[in-house]
Design an enzyme around this catalytic site. Structure first.
Site: not given
Length: 184
Positions: A117, A174
């Site tokens: 960002c 996972c």
């Protein structure tokens, strides 16, 4: 998050600035600023001592490291992210046998193109919205009240203020939490 800072805080460390701001809002709050990058054993030590972890970072590697530490120490993780006009929030709780971890949803081996960002920009109110929701989810976890966002990824498109939600499940393969599903 950013709504905790004002113009007087520009150029100051965000961790120290938010602790000062919290103290000004409520002097009964006891908060400690950790103005350092937590890696390896330091990250493990802080996560081990936490009741709930909030991830407000803006990069994939940090998110993965925080998630792995939360899984290792069986600590709930409230993850929020915002970029441009888009945001997301979820809760990953390693104490819950059906809860996915962050890596179940965003596999570490499929690292996306990094978009921070600080470089890409973010619609300012969005971090306040997601930060407030993270605070609410953390309080619900701490107080043991109401259902949390475990197993749900909420996404906000702030252009039209449209929410969408994905149901998430733990992935048996996972690399971070999948071992918890395997017989020992």
């Amino acid at each position: 998050r950013q709504i905790a800072h004002d113009l007087a805080a520009v150029g100051h460390n965000k961790a120290q600035s938010v602790v000062q701001r919290l103290g000004a809002i409520n002097p009964l709050i006891c908060a400690q600023a950790l103005a350092l990058r937590l890696e390896a054993s330091a990250l493990d030590e802080q996560v081990a001592g936490a009741d709930v972890v909030l991830d407000c970072s803006d990069n994939f590697a940090t998110r993965q490291a925080i998630n792995a530490a939360c899984v290792r120490h069986r600590k709930p993780l409230v993850a929020g992210a915002a970029l441009g006009f888009d945001a997301q929030i979820s809760v990953y709780d390693a104490r819950d046998p059906v809860s996915p971890c962050y890596a179940c949803v965003f596999p570490p081996q499929q690292q996306p193109q990094e978009m921070r960002c600080a470089v890409m920009g973010v619609f300012a109110p969005l971090v306040g919205i997601i930060g407030s929701m993270q605070a609410a989810e953390a309080l619900k976890l701490l107080l043991g009240i109401g259902p949390t966002l475990v197993g749900r990824l909420q996404m906000l498109d702030a252009r039209g203020m449209q929410w969408s939600e994905l149901r998430l499940g733990r992935q048996p393969d996972c690399p971070v939490c999948g071992h918890q599903l395997r017989p020992t």
